[in-house]
Write a protein that holds these residues in place. Structure first.
Motif, PDB file in Angstrom:
ATOM      1  N   ILE A 144      76.607  47.246  36.087  1.00 55.48           N
ATOM      2  CA  ILE A 144      77.231  48.312  36.741  1.00 55.48           C
ATOM      3  C   ILE A 144      78.444  48.176  37.760  1.00 55.48           C
ATOM      4  O   ILE A 144      79.524  48.843  37.521  1.00 55.48           O
ATOM      5  N   THR A 160      78.365  58.189  46.893  1.00 53.06           N
ATOM      6  CA  THR A 160      77.441  57.952  45.622  1.00 53.06           C
ATOM      7  C   THR A 160      76.060  58.316  45.803  1.00 53.06           C
ATOM      8  O   THR A 160      75.414  58.414  46.833  1.00 53.06           O
ATOM      9  N   VAL A 162      72.334  57.873  44.014  1.00 53.68           N
ATOM     10  CA  VAL A 162      71.601  57.430  43.147  1.00 53.68           C
ATOM     11  C   VAL A 162      70.396  58.132  42.834  1.00 53.68           C
ATOM     12  O   VAL A 162      69.498  58.580  43.617  1.00 53.68           O
ATOM     13  N   ILE A 209      74.824  57.709  39.666  1.00 57.53           N
ATOM     14  CA  ILE A 209      74.417  56.725  39.001  1.00 57.53           C
ATOM     15  C   ILE A 209      72.571  57.161  38.863  1.00 57.53           C
ATOM     16  O   ILE A 209      72.005  57.231  39.775  1.00 57.53           O
ATOM     17  N   ILE A 230      77.491  57.148  35.784  1.00 60.72           N
ATOM     18  CA  ILE A 230      76.791  55.950  35.286  1.00 60.72           C
ATOM     19  C   ILE A 230      75.311  56.402  34.785  1.00 60.72           C
ATOM     20  O   ILE A 230      74.433  56.663  35.540  1.00 60.72           O
TER      21      ILE A 230
END
Length: 293
Positions: A144, A160, A162, A209, A230
């Motif tokens: 990634i 970000t 996750v 992600i 992602i």
């Protein structure tokens, strides 16, 4: 919207590694040697290990497949791990998961020599990763990071999110995205199954992600315009109209979310191919470290 093409990027990386291996051969140096241990006859595991062995052949690595019976005892498997640890001809190896239920996976992974742990799962390597020291990064998070870097996705100062806290993907991703340098320097929120009001986080995320394993969980109304997606999820979903009887779905409703994304990984063909490429990259690093020693 730009597709983060893991299939093409992984092939580019394999070509780069192959060129380096050719140079090693020309210099009379030993080429990297990767072994894969598989216990039993799990269909998905056999396919995945077979792909790893073929990739080794493709780029000029030596490879060994260690195929063991389903009913092997834990003690016998630990003895095999000891043999692999002591084999000077071997640079790195992986033990394909899942293992049969009568074997303690944690005990097996702990027995692997950290210097040969090219999956990057051993606590010694996980700790080095957290401290930003040279080590083997877990292959999927490593892949990634390579996708983000090679497509020049901006990560510094970004938020970000996750989704998922597994030791294989979610937790290491939260560490890697927050570390100093590029790609990194993100402000990271690690969410999971107990997170309340998840949409409050995803709607404000610059980068998402997701490694949840729930097909098409992330919908367009849960993200903002321009988001980077992602998708690590890979789930077989029954589909009678498909000749295989199933289709592969990610965690993301691709048709809806892609319309709002600046970058997005497809499933299949996104993160998946990168995992094997980075396993090979780790094996090359293992050979270099061993040659330095």
């Amino acid at each position: 919207m730009q597709i983060l093409d893991g299939k093409k990027t992984s092939e580019d990386i394999k070509k780069e590694i192959a060129a380096e291996v050719q140079q090693m051969k020309a210099n009379g140096e030993k080429v990297p040697h990767l072994a894969a241990v598989i216990v039993g006859t799990n269909g998905a595991s056999l396919t995945y290990v077979g792909s790893k062995v073929r990739s080794c052949e493709q780029i000029g690595f030596d490879s060994t497949l260690v195929s063991l019976p389903e009913d092997i005892t834990e003690a016998a498997l630990l003895n095999k791990i000891k043999d692999l640890n002591e084999d000077d001809n071997l640079d790195g190896y992986i033990v394909q998961l899942p293992l049969p239920k009568h074997i303690d996976e944690e005990k097996i992974l702990m027995a692997i020599d950290p210097d040969k742990d090219v999956d990057g799962f051993h606590p010694a390597n996980f700790g080095k990763m957290a401290l930003e020291m040279e080590t083997f990064l877990p292959a999927t998070p490593f892949g990634i990071m390579q996708l983000l870097e090679r497509y020049k996705v901006e990560t510094s100062g970004k938020h970000t999110v996750v989704i998922g806290r597994s030791h294989i993907v979610g937790r290491p991703m939260s560490i890697l995205m927050s570390r100093k340098g590029y790609p990194g320097d993100s402000t990271v929120t690690l969410t999971h199954s107990r997170t309340k009001n998840l949409e409050e986080y995803t709607k404000n995320a610059d980068i998402i992600i997701t490694a949840l394993g729930v097909p098409e969980f992330l919908k367009a109304d849960m993200v903002k315009d321009g988001v980077v997606i992602i998708d690590v999820g890979i789930t077989r979903v029954d589909d009678a109209s498909n000749p295989k009887g199933y289709v592969i779905k990610g965690d993301v409703d691709f048709d809806g979310v892609s319309k709002k994304s600046s970058f997005i990984t497809p499933v299949p063909g996104g993160v998946g191919p990168m995992t094997i490429a980075m396993l090979l990259q780790n094996t090359l690093l293992a050979r270099k470290i061993r040659s330095r020693k």
